[in-house]
Design a protein around this motif. Structure first.
Motif, PDB file in Angstrom:
ATOM      1  N   GLU A 126      64.669  90.143  39.303  1.00  0.00           N
ATOM      2  CA  GLU A 126      64.738  91.513  39.849  1.00  0.00           C
ATOM      3  C   GLU A 126      65.784  92.365  39.132  1.00  0.00           C
ATOM      4  O   GLU A 126      65.633  93.568  39.012  1.00  0.00           O
ATOM      5  N   LEU A 127      66.861  91.727  38.682  1.00  0.00           N
ATOM      6  CA  LEU A 127      67.908  92.483  38.002  1.00  0.00           C
ATOM      7  C   LEU A 127      67.718  92.466  36.477  1.00  0.00           C
ATOM      8  O   LEU A 127      68.549  92.978  35.739  1.00  0.00           O
ATOM      9  N   GLY A 128      66.630  91.855  36.037  1.00  0.00           N
ATOM     10  CA  GLY A 128      66.272  91.863  34.610  1.00  0.00           C
ATOM     11  C   GLY A 128      67.298  91.172  33.715  1.00  0.00           C
ATOM     12  O   GLY A 128      67.525  91.599  32.585  1.00  0.00           O
ATOM     13  N   MET A 129      67.885  90.090  34.215  1.00  0.00           N
ATOM     14  CA  MET A 129      68.942  89.418  33.439  1.00  0.00           C
ATOM     15  C   MET A 129      68.316  88.301  32.610  1.00  0.00           C
ATOM     16  O   MET A 129      68.203  87.163  33.041  1.00  0.00           O
TER      17      MET A 129
ATOM     18  N   SER B  55      74.931  86.023  33.032  1.00  0.00           N
ATOM     19  CA  SER B  55      73.502  86.343  32.965  1.00  0.00           C
ATOM     20  C   SER B  55      73.382  87.842  32.729  1.00  0.00           C
ATOM     21  O   SER B  55      73.747  88.636  33.598  1.00  0.00           O
ATOM     22  N   LEU B  56      72.881  88.202  31.551  1.00  0.00           N
ATOM     23  CA  LEU B  56      72.950  89.596  31.123  1.00  0.00           C
ATOM     24  C   LEU B  56      71.571  90.232  30.996  1.00  0.00           C
ATOM     25  O   LEU B  56      70.626  89.606  30.509  1.00  0.00           O
ATOM     26  N   GLY B  57      71.495  91.490  31.426  1.00  0.00           N
ATOM     27  CA  GLY B  57      70.275  92.266  31.217  1.00  0.00           C
ATOM     28  C   GLY B  57      70.657  93.616  30.655  1.00  0.00           C
ATOM     29  O   GLY B  57      71.816  93.838  30.284  1.00  0.00           O
TER      30      GLY B  57
ATOM     31  N   VAL C 235      66.107  88.151  23.597  1.00  0.00           N
ATOM     32  CA  VAL C 235      67.108  87.085  23.725  1.00  0.00           C
ATOM     33  C   VAL C 235      67.617  86.671  22.339  1.00  0.00           C
ATOM     34  O   VAL C 235      68.794  86.328  22.159  1.00  0.00           O
ATOM     35  N   ALA C 236      66.737  86.786  21.333  1.00  0.00           N
ATOM     36  CA  ALA C 236      67.166  86.483  19.958  1.00  0.00           C
ATOM     37  C   ALA C 236      68.270  87.444  19.538  1.00  0.00           C
ATOM     38  O   ALA C 236      69.271  87.038  18.927  1.00  0.00           O
TER      39      ALA C 236
END
Ligand code: NAD
Ligand code: IPM
Ligand code: MN
Length: 358
Positions: A98-101, A267-269, A171-172
């Protein structure tokens, strides 16, 4: 500065380590003149007990509205019999999605005074400093179809590993950019000799790498990587891999640092970030004030760096952790005859004291 931080302790040792991290952040606020507002919310088994849902709407809203999220851990034997759709672990997956992480950083660094806490020989571990970049919102964790079907001959359990080009590209980029700030080396870990999703993974990684010519790129099959992490972990700088492989390899990497109680994560978005230890709710030791709070405290260090760009403050917590370990304080997971075994609260108290007196 002023910041709002959603605090979601969750279950088991999460209830003990998150307060420890809050104490440390309060010490930082005091020393550096910041104002952190902690906004508590229930998640996981604790939320199931209170509301019937692992991720109540209110918790999700708090996580979305705050500047950052700190999460302890979720899960435990009490909720293991529940349907997968309402298990505590779904809350974690729901928050990430939901938070796009989509990018999870899991750094494994060896504190020199903990070298004898690992089960691996010192000469293999010396100066260990690697980063696992785990894809977090795709792969077999989220692929469709999934479920358990009833057929004429019995039941059939299904999960599906799916990756799109877009999911791999983003992610790359996180991995290559992290490597540019480290030792300019990325190892992409896949199972491209067997899985089509990995074949795509590898080809996209090669394509994205063209934008990062200063970074060296290697590819490795996941089974070999599991072995190489024990044989010679210092060959790695940044490992980039899929959701499931990253989950497994990061627990393995944790043991190189002496204990899974040492490994933080970010955890990053594009819009949100959440910081959580790599370990789980540790039901076998929960409620006894013996859990190692350092993974959680180090996760808050990652928050200060990545979300708030407070580098001196992050450095002050790192120095506090270093000093407490140097003074010989160890939680039970790192116990050693020449050291002083302390509980969760006392360990974080020593870190707080080091922050306030330096
Ligand atoms: P776990 O990580 O909770 O525990 C594995 C082992 O490591 C246990 O022996 C535990 O005592 C030890 N350990 C973990 N954290 C520690 C700490 N801070 N200090 C000292 N020792 C520590 O993994 P598990 O036992 O496989 O899972 C337990 C529950 O946690 C399950 O319900 C699982 O789904 C959940 N889980 C949650 C998360 C999360 O919330 N991020 C991560 C992993 C597992
Ligand atoms: C982790 C955990 C979670 C995962 C579970 C609890 C859903 O193991 O954060 O590593 O597999 O991602
Ligand atoms: Mn895990």
């Amino acid at each position: 500065m002023k910041a709002t931080i959603a605090t979601l302790p969750g279950d088991g040792v999460g209830q003990e380590i998150l307060p420890a991290a809050i104490n440390v952040l309060e010490a930082i606020a005091k020393r550096f003149g910041h104002s952190f507002e902690f906004v508590p919310a229930i998640v996981g088994g604790a939320a199931i007990d209170a509301t019937g849902q692992p991720l109540p709407e209110e918790t999700l809203n708090i996580a979305k509205c705050c500047d950052s999220v700190l999460l302890g851990a979720v899960g435990g034997p009490k909720w293991e019999g529940l349907d997968y759709s309402i298990r505590p672990e779904r809350a974690l997956l729901g928050l990430r999605k939901e938070l796009g992480m989509y990018g999870n950083l899991r750094p494994a660094k060896l504190f020199p005074m903990l070298a004898d806490a690992s089960t691996i020989k010192l000469e293999v571990l010396k100066d260990l400093d690697l980063l696992v970049v785990r894809e977090l919102t795709g792969g077999i964790y989220f692929g469709e179809p999934r479920g358990i079907q009833t057929t004429e001959t019995g039941k059939r359990g299904i999960n599906t590993e799916v990756y799109t080009t877009e999911e791999i590209v983003r992610v790359a980029r996180i991995a290559f950019e992290a490597a540019q700030k480290r030792n300019q080396h990325v190892t992409s870990v896949d199972k491209a000799n067997v899985l089509e999703s990995s074949e795509l993974w590898r080809s996209v990684i090669i394509e994205v790498h063209k934008d990062y010519s200063d970074v060296r790129l290697d590819h490795m099959y996941v089974d070999n990587c599991a072995m190489q992490l024990i044989r010679n972990p210092r060959q790695f700088d940044v490992i980039v891999t899929t959701n499931l492989f990253g989950d497994i390899l990061s627990d393995e990497a944790a043991m190189l640092t002496g204990s899974i109680g040492m490994l933080p994560s970010a955890s990053l978005g594009d819009k949100h970030a959440m910081y959580e230890p790599v370990h789980g709710s540790a039901p076998d030791i929960a409620g006894r004030d013996i859990a190692n709070p350092i993974a959680m405290i180090a996760s808050s260090v990652m928050m200060l760096t990545h979300s708030f760009h407070l580098d001196a403050e992050a450095q002050a917590i790192d120095a506090g952790i270093y000093k407490a370990l140097e003074q010989g304080y160890r939680t039970k997971d790192l116990e050693s005859p020449s050291c002083i075994t302390v509980g969760t609260k006392e360990m974080s108290g020593h870190i707080v004291a080091a922050i306030l007196t330096s």
